[in-house]
Design an enzyme around this catalytic site. Structure first.
Site, PDB file in Angstrom:
ATOM      1  N   ILE A  16       0.852  -1.194   0.000  1.00  0.00           N
ATOM      2  CA  ILE A  16       0.000   0.000   0.000  1.00  0.00           C
ATOM      3  C   ILE A  16       0.886   1.241   0.000  1.00  0.00           C
ATOM      4  O   ILE A  16       1.715   1.429   0.888  1.00  0.00           O
ATOM      5  CB  ILE A  16      -0.940   0.003   1.213  1.00  0.00           C
ATOM      6  N   ASN A  64      -0.477   4.574  -0.429  1.00  0.00           N
ATOM      7  CA  ASN A  64      -1.181   5.702   0.186  1.00  0.00           C
ATOM      8  C   ASN A  64      -2.484   5.172   0.784  1.00  0.00           C
ATOM      9  O   ASN A  64      -3.494   5.068   0.089  1.00  0.00           O
ATOM     10  CB  ASN A  64      -1.453   6.781  -0.878  1.00  0.00           C
ATOM     11  N   GLN A 119     -10.613   4.961  -2.723  1.00  0.00           N
ATOM     12  CA  GLN A 119     -10.855   4.235  -3.971  1.00  0.00           C
ATOM     13  C   GLN A 119     -11.792   3.063  -3.737  1.00  0.00           C
ATOM     14  O   GLN A 119     -12.737   2.840  -4.504  1.00  0.00           O
ATOM     15  CB  GLN A 119      -9.526   3.737  -4.550  1.00  0.00           C
ATOM     16  N   GLY A 177      -1.695  -1.450  -7.608  1.00  0.00           N
ATOM     17  CA  GLY A 177      -2.546  -0.275  -7.688  1.00  0.00           C
ATOM     18  C   GLY A 177      -3.998  -0.594  -7.375  1.00  0.00           C
ATOM     19  O   GLY A 177      -4.420  -1.752  -7.437  1.00  0.00           O
ATOM     20  N   GLY A 213      -6.991   0.613  -8.844  1.00  0.00           N
ATOM     21  CA  GLY A 213      -7.776   0.284 -10.030  1.00  0.00           C
ATOM     22  C   GLY A 213      -9.253   0.073  -9.757  1.00  0.00           C
ATOM     23  O   GLY A 213      -9.837   0.649  -8.845  1.00  0.00           O
ATOM     24  N   GLU A 214      -9.847  -0.808 -10.548  1.00  0.00           N
ATOM     25  CA  GLU A 214     -11.282  -1.053 -10.478  1.00  0.00           C
ATOM     26  C   GLU A 214     -11.641  -2.307  -9.697  1.00  0.00           C
ATOM     27  O   GLU A 214     -12.821  -2.591  -9.491  1.00  0.00           O
ATOM     28  CB  GLU A 214     -11.874  -1.175 -11.890  1.00  0.00           C
TER      29      GLU A 214
END
Length: 201
Positions: free
Chosen positions: A104, A106, A113, A170, A172-173
């Site tokens: 991780i 951030n 997110q 990351g 992402g979705e």
């Protein structure tokens, strides 16, 4: 395609668990070799108190779970839904989601997110659709196209798993993919009705 693909896969996994007379969590863990998915599934189930809450399912209150992987990150979600049979409505009361995308970078941004993906996932699962009649779009305005509103926001409980021995994938979705099947599986737990298309009604 992961949003709809995982909806199909994890809904069917729940059907298999029901056919086997098994707890949906235990059934998945018995057949799941991917250790990263196991980790987030076990984390979400523990934080949600899956075993105890599953015992309290009624025709008006259901719990469901789902898990999956996309773009080298993994996610699991547990949800509680309320069923209003007179109005034919599904309301998501709570979402507990565990997410891992490697190290991780951030935590605050990653939490945001995941929260955003959960809310966006509610839209696709329950509300969002283009409506057509005689070759015309019936809801071609922002006012007519139903998206999640403040009144739709459930209790959201996000748990980030920091895995430092692999490259960061990351945010992402990926956090969106477990929401719809977890909702559908919760509806099935309460009603015995399997919803196989979205938006779910």
């Amino acid at each position: 395609g992961a949003f709809v693909n995982v909806f199909a896969i994890e809904s069917f996994m729940d059907e298999l668990a029901a056919a086997a007379g098994a707890d949906p969590l235990a059934f998945r863990l018995a057949h799941l070799e991917n250790q990263r998915i196991r980790t987030v599934l076990e984390e979400a189930a523990k934080r949600f108190n899956w075993s105890e809450r599953r015992k309290k399912v009624t025709p008006e209150l259901g719990v469901g779970l789902a898990c999956g992987t996309e773009k080298n990150s993994v996610v699991a979600a547990c949800v509680e839904v309320a069923i209003d049979r007179k109005r034919g409505q599904i309301k998501v009361n709570e979402v507990c989601e565990a997410f891992e995308c490697g190290p991780i970078q951030n935590p605050a941004n990653l939490t945001s997110q995941v929260q955003g993906c959960i809310m966006m996932g509610l839209g696709g699962a329950l509300f969002e659709e283009m409506q057509f009649e005689n070759g015309k779009i019936l809801n071609a305005t922002f006012a007519a196209y139903r998206v999640p509103r403040f009144r739709d926001v459930p209790k959201i409980d996000v748990h980030l798993v920091n895995k430092t021995d692999i490259p960061s994938a990351g945010g992402g979705e990926t956090p969106i993919i477990a929401i719809a099947p977890a909702i559908g599986n919760a509806v099935f737990a309460a009603t015995g009705v399997r919803l196989r298309s979205m938006p779910m009604r």
